[in-house]
Design a protein around this motif. Structure first.
Motif, PDB file in Angstrom:
ATOM      1  N   GLU A 166       0.820  -1.207   0.000  1.00 32.17           N
ATOM      2  CA  GLU A 166       0.000   0.000   0.000  1.00 32.17           C
ATOM      3  C   GLU A 166       0.859   1.263   0.000  1.00 32.17           C
ATOM      4  O   GLU A 166       0.444   2.321   0.469  1.00 32.17           O
ATOM      5  N   ALA A 167       2.096   1.142  -0.529  1.00 32.26           N
ATOM      6  CA  ALA A 167       2.956   2.311  -0.710  1.00 32.26           C
ATOM      7  C   ALA A 167       2.524   3.046  -1.976  1.00 32.26           C
ATOM      8  O   ALA A 167       1.907   2.456  -2.870  1.00 32.26           O
ATOM      9  N   SER A 168       2.842   4.328  -2.057  1.00 31.21           N
ATOM     10  CA  SER A 168       2.453   5.142  -3.205  1.00 31.21           C
ATOM     11  C   SER A 168       3.185   4.675  -4.457  1.00 31.21           C
ATOM     12  O   SER A 168       4.419   4.745  -4.538  1.00 31.21           O
ATOM     13  N   ILE A 169       2.432   4.206  -5.455  1.00 32.56           N
ATOM     14  CA  ILE A 169       3.043   3.770  -6.712  1.00 32.56           C
ATOM     15  C   ILE A 169       3.647   4.972  -7.442  1.00 32.56           C
ATOM     16  O   ILE A 169       4.705   4.852  -8.073  1.00 32.56           O
ATOM     17  N   ALA A 170       3.007   6.129  -7.325  1.00 38.96           N
ATOM     18  CA  ALA A 170       3.544   7.335  -7.957  1.00 38.96           C
ATOM     19  C   ALA A 170       4.930   7.655  -7.401  1.00 38.96           C
ATOM     20  O   ALA A 170       5.877   7.934  -8.152  1.00 38.96           O
ATOM     21  N   LYS A 171       5.076   7.596  -6.089  1.00 41.19           N
ATOM     22  CA  LYS A 171       6.375   7.884  -5.464  1.00 41.19           C
ATOM     23  C   LYS A 171       7.404   6.796  -5.792  1.00 41.19           C
ATOM     24  O   LYS A 171       8.592   7.082  -5.955  1.00 41.19           O
ATOM     25  N   LEU A 172       6.950   5.557  -5.898  1.00 44.88           N
ATOM     26  CA  LEU A 172       7.852   4.469  -6.269  1.00 44.88           C
ATOM     27  C   LEU A 172       8.396   4.675  -7.679  1.00 44.88           C
ATOM     28  O   LEU A 172       9.585   4.470  -7.936  1.00 44.88           O
ATOM     29  N   PHE A 173       7.507   5.088  -8.588  1.00 47.32           N
ATOM     30  CA  PHE A 173       7.935   5.347  -9.968  1.00 47.32           C
ATOM     31  C   PHE A 173       8.988   6.463 -10.001  1.00 47.32           C
ATOM     32  O   PHE A 173      10.034   6.326 -10.644  1.00 47.32           O
ATOM     33  N   VAL A 174       8.690   7.548  -9.319  1.00 43.25           N
ATOM     34  CA  VAL A 174       9.620   8.691  -9.311  1.00 43.25           C
ATOM     35  C   VAL A 174      10.916   8.303  -8.602  1.00 43.25           C
ATOM     36  O   VAL A 174      12.010   8.703  -9.012  1.00 43.25           O
ATOM     37  N   ALA A 175      10.806   7.492  -7.550  1.00 47.59           N
ATOM     38  CA  ALA A 175      11.991   7.063  -6.806  1.00 47.59           C
ATOM     39  C   ALA A 175      12.918   6.209  -7.659  1.00 47.59           C
ATOM     40  O   ALA A 175      14.128   6.153  -7.406  1.00 47.59           O
ATOM     41  N   GLY A 176      12.375   5.529  -8.666  1.00 44.95           N
ATOM     42  CA  GLY A 176      13.187   4.663  -9.512  1.00 44.95           C
ATOM     43  C   GLY A 176      14.010   5.395 -10.553  1.00 44.95           C
ATOM     44  O   GLY A 176      14.902   4.797 -11.173  1.00 44.95           O
ATOM     45  N   VAL A 177      13.764   6.696 -10.744  1.00 43.02           N
ATOM     46  CA  VAL A 177      14.435   7.437 -11.815  1.00 43.02           C
ATOM     47  C   VAL A 177      15.944   7.550 -11.568  1.00 43.02           C
ATOM     48  O   VAL A 177      16.759   7.160 -12.417  1.00 43.02           O
ATOM     49  N   ILE A 178      16.330   8.089 -10.417  1.00 43.90           N
ATOM     50  CA  ILE A 178      17.765   8.282 -10.130  1.00 43.90           C
ATOM     51  C   ILE A 178      18.505   6.948 -10.022  1.00 43.90           C
ATOM     52  O   ILE A 178      19.576   6.786 -10.631  1.00 43.90           O
ATOM     53  N   PRO A 179      17.984   5.950  -9.269  1.00 45.05           N
ATOM     54  CA  PRO A 179      18.657   4.638  -9.261  1.00 45.05           C
ATOM     55  C   PRO A 179      18.773   4.034 -10.659  1.00 45.05           C
ATOM     56  O   PRO A 179      19.776   3.378 -10.972  1.00 45.05           O
ATOM     57  N   GLY A 180      17.756   4.260 -11.499  1.00 48.34           N
ATOM     58  CA  GLY A 180      17.815   3.761 -12.867  1.00 48.34           C
ATOM     59  C   GLY A 180      18.946   4.405 -13.646  1.00 48.34           C
ATOM     60  O   GLY A 180      19.695   3.728 -14.359  1.00 48.34           O
ATOM     61  N   ASN A 356      12.448   3.731   5.550  1.00 48.91           N
ATOM     62  CA  ASN A 356      11.536   4.337   4.585  1.00 48.91           C
ATOM     63  C   ASN A 356      10.979   3.263   3.641  1.00 48.91           C
ATOM     64  O   ASN A 356      11.750   2.528   3.016  1.00 48.91           O
ATOM     65  N   PRO A 357       9.644   3.159   3.490  1.00 48.25           N
ATOM     66  CA  PRO A 357       9.059   2.111   2.645  1.00 48.25           C
ATOM     67  C   PRO A 357       9.375   2.260   1.154  1.00 48.25           C
ATOM     68  O   PRO A 357       9.512   1.263   0.444  1.00 48.25           O
ATOM     69  N   ILE A 358       9.490   3.508   0.679  1.00 47.34           N
ATOM     70  CA  ILE A 358       9.804   3.738  -0.727  1.00 47.34           C
ATOM     71  C   ILE A 358      11.244   3.297  -1.019  1.00 47.34           C
ATOM     72  O   ILE A 358      11.520   2.614  -2.011  1.00 47.34           O
ATOM     73  N   TRP A 359      12.147   3.680  -0.150  1.00 52.32           N
ATOM     74  CA  TRP A 359      13.554   3.295  -0.281  1.00 52.32           C
ATOM     75  C   TRP A 359      13.710   1.778  -0.237  1.00 52.32           C
ATOM     76  O   TRP A 359      14.440   1.193  -1.051  1.00 52.32           O
ATOM     77  N   TYR A 360      13.010   1.138   0.679  1.00 54.31           N
ATOM     78  CA  TYR A 360      13.079  -0.320   0.790  1.00 54.31           C
ATOM     79  C   TYR A 360      12.551  -0.977  -0.490  1.00 54.31           C
ATOM     80  O   TYR A 360      13.109  -1.974  -0.961  1.00 54.31           O
ATOM     81  N   GLY A 361      11.507  -0.399  -1.069  1.00 48.68           N
ATOM     82  CA  GLY A 361      10.960  -0.935  -2.308  1.00 48.68           C
ATOM     83  C   GLY A 361      11.977  -0.923  -3.441  1.00 48.68           C
ATOM     84  O   GLY A 361      12.073  -1.876  -4.223  1.00 48.68           O
ATOM     85  N   ILE A 362      12.761   0.157  -3.527  1.00 51.75           N
ATOM     86  CA  ILE A 362      13.792   0.245  -4.568  1.00 51.75           C
ATOM     87  C   ILE A 362      14.905  -0.769  -4.297  1.00 51.75           C
ATOM     88  O   ILE A 362      15.424  -1.405  -5.226  1.00 51.75           O
ATOM     89  N   LEU A 363      15.278  -0.938  -3.031  1.00 46.86           N
ATOM     90  CA  LEU A 363      16.317  -1.927  -2.688  1.00 46.86           C
ATOM     91  C   LEU A 363      15.876  -3.334  -3.082  1.00 46.86           C
ATOM     92  O   LEU A 363      16.652  -4.103  -3.669  1.00 46.86           O
ATOM     93  N   ILE A 364      14.626  -3.674  -2.764  1.00 45.69           N
ATOM     94  CA  ILE A 364      14.114  -5.005  -3.097  1.00 45.69           C
ATOM     95  C   ILE A 364      14.049  -5.178  -4.614  1.00 45.69           C
ATOM     96  O   ILE A 364      14.387  -6.236  -5.155  1.00 45.69           O
ATOM     97  N   THR A 365      13.625  -4.142  -5.309  1.00 43.81           N
ATOM     98  CA  THR A 365      13.577  -4.196  -6.774  1.00 43.81           C
ATOM     99  C   THR A 365      14.971  -4.428  -7.350  1.00 43.81           C
ATOM    100  O   THR A 365      15.146  -5.183  -8.317  1.00 43.81           O
ATOM    101  N   LYS A 366      15.965  -3.799  -6.742  1.00 45.75           N
ATOM    102  CA  LYS A 366      17.341  -3.963  -7.198  1.00 45.75           C
ATOM    103  C   LYS A 366      17.813  -5.402  -6.998  1.00 45.75           C
ATOM    104  O   LYS A 366      18.491  -5.972  -7.867  1.00 45.75           O
ATOM    105  N   THR A 367      17.463  -6.016  -5.872  1.00 41.59           N
ATOM    106  CA  THR A 367      17.858  -7.408  -5.637  1.00 41.59           C
ATOM    107  C   THR A 367      17.150  -8.346  -6.613  1.00 41.59           C
ATOM    108  O   THR A 367      17.742  -9.316  -7.097  1.00 41.59           O
ATOM    109  N   VAL A 368      15.887  -8.049  -6.906  1.00 40.78           N
ATOM    110  CA  VAL A 368      15.135  -8.842  -7.883  1.00 40.78           C
ATOM    111  C   VAL A 368      15.786  -8.720  -9.259  1.00 40.78           C
ATOM    112  O   VAL A 368      15.914  -9.699  -9.999  1.00 40.78           O
TER     113      VAL A 368
END
Length: 427
Positions: A166-180, A356-368
């Motif tokens: 139930e984290a913000s998908i909009a924030k997750l998308f934006v959060a992925g830009v710099i790591p990408g 932070n849930p958004i940060w954790y989401g990016i970390l998990i995505t990176k491991t995946v």
């Protein structure tokens, strides 16, 4: 005992080749039956599928898949690679770097990593061979660069993580830009260092003129436009991620129609392919939710949180252990299965530790993302090696250089959360 039986059944089903969604649903159903009785299990089976599938948020999934399907009709893979070659081909390892750039562009309109790897392998690897590139670097780069579709928005992994937590998908998308972007730079740097040490594996090619460089952009303006529309509309709050998917699909269809790149049969094929892919994902979602009900009933999540909180260790130690566990699971399990199986367990722990849930989401995505290119399962490597018709060992050896870069990037993202949280914080 019920938990042990359910997990044992789950792994037995998956080891036997049963689809992930059915394995999760049946194992969870048996666990509920053992915990609460047969009637309770039937009750959950009757209500869980419709309750979880009939979600407005979940319409994000088919909309972004449909957008990618429409764009695939325009032969975007070849156009992106051609443009990247014009701009970066003359550098040391230029065609490999161009492959990374093209994969990044493809990721911006497609959330499918394996589809990206397959498309690049079939169209780009022959071109790299023509210029004398070694299969090890060409297929290795294609395999790993395809994983960019998981972290560069729109990403199905980020969507699924947002739905599960139930984290913000909009924030997750934006959060992925710099790591990408950091990942793209990291891959290019790894290629440059690799080719500098072994120049024979990637011969140089002639530089293109300024006129040729800008002329090549004409073929990819649709990708640039579409990706900007998705990110800007979400970032500015003009539309929600769900609406952005629908709007992006409409714009993609409109562009393809105006360019006469899609026929009525093409539209039917895109819709059919979207429906098939969406059905597969929804089966996994429904099965995962049934298994999640079982975990909630048994109180295992709460017990895990209590156990972790009682440990006399720094919270960063616990986070590191979780990340390492994800990396190990990525070597032996399907990436979607990992998400649905573990996020309901690990996310409450991470929240209890104050991360932070958004940060954790990016970390998990990176491991995946890393798991897609590591043996023995490494799905992207299997797909790329098969499409390019090269030995699997050669593909894994080539992928290893970029996977090493991925590990460094993961450590950087863990050490500097601001790289992930800065952009979403501005929303």
């Amino acid at each position: 005992m019920e938990i042990l039986i359910a997990f044992l059944l789950l792994f037995l089903f998956m080891a036997g080749g049963m689809p992930v969604g059915f394995a999760l649903g049946i194992a969870g159903g048996v666990g509920i039956w053992l915990s609460m009785g047969f009637s309770s299990m039937l009750g959950i089976f009757q209500t869980a599928p419709i309750e979880n599938a009939a979600s407005f948020t979940l319409t994000t999934v088919p909309m972004f898949i449909l957008m990618a399907e429409f764009m695939n009709n325009g032969q975007m893979t070849q156009k992106l690679f051609t443009a990247a070659v014009k701009w970066f081909g003359h550098y040391r390892g230029g065609l490999a770097i161009s492959t990374v750039m093209a994969s990044a562009g493809l990721a911006a309109v497609s959330g499918s990593s394996t589809a990206s790897a397959a498309g690049m392998a079939s169209s780009v690897v022959p071109e790299m061979r023509r210029y004398g590139y070694d299969d090890k670097i060409s297929v290795g780069v294609v395999s790993v660069a395809g994983t960019l579709a998981f972290i560069i928005p729109p990403s199905t992994v980020l969507i699924i993580y947002g739905i599960l937590t139930e984290a913000s998908i909009a924030k997750l998308f934006v959060a992925g830009v710099i790591p990408g972007l950091i990942t793209v730079v990291g891959y290019c740097l790894a290629i440059y260092l690799w080719v500098r040490k072994n120049p024979e594996i990637a011969p140089s090619i002639k530089a293109s003129s300024i006129k040729e460089k800008f002329a090549s952009l004409k073929g990819i303006w649709t990708v640039i436009l579409l990706s900007l529309i998705v990110i800007i509309t979400i970032y500015t709050g003009v539309v929600t991620p769900t609406e952005a998917g629908a709007f992006g699909s409409f714009v993609a269809l409109l562009i393809m129609l105006l360019q006469k790149k899609i026929s009525f049969d093409g539209i039917k094929q895109a819709l059919a392919s979207t429906a098939l892919t969406t059905a597969k994902i929804f089966i996994i979602i429904i099965g995962a939710m049934i298994f999640g009900y079982f975990l909630t009933i048994t109180g295992s999540v709460q017990e895990l949180i209590a156990m972790v909180q009682s440990l006399d260790v720094n919270r960063w130690v616990i986070l590191t252990i979780i990340v390492i566990a994800y990396l190990l699971l990525g070597c032996i399990m399907d990436q979607m299965a990992i998400l649905f199986l573990t996020v309901p367990l690990t996310f409450p722990v991470i929240m209890a530790l104050g991360f932070n849930p958004i940060w954790y989401g990016i970390l998990i995505t990176k491991t995946v993302e890393i798991g897609l290119a590591t043996p023995p399962l490494g799905l992207n490597v299997f797909v790329a090696a098969s499409s390019a018709k090269v030995p699997l060992g050669t593909a894994f050896k080539g992928a290893g250089r970029l996977v090493a870069a991925d590990f460094v990037i993961l450590i950087i993202l863990m050490a500097f959360p601001i790289l992930v949280t800065w952009l979403p914080g501005l929303m």
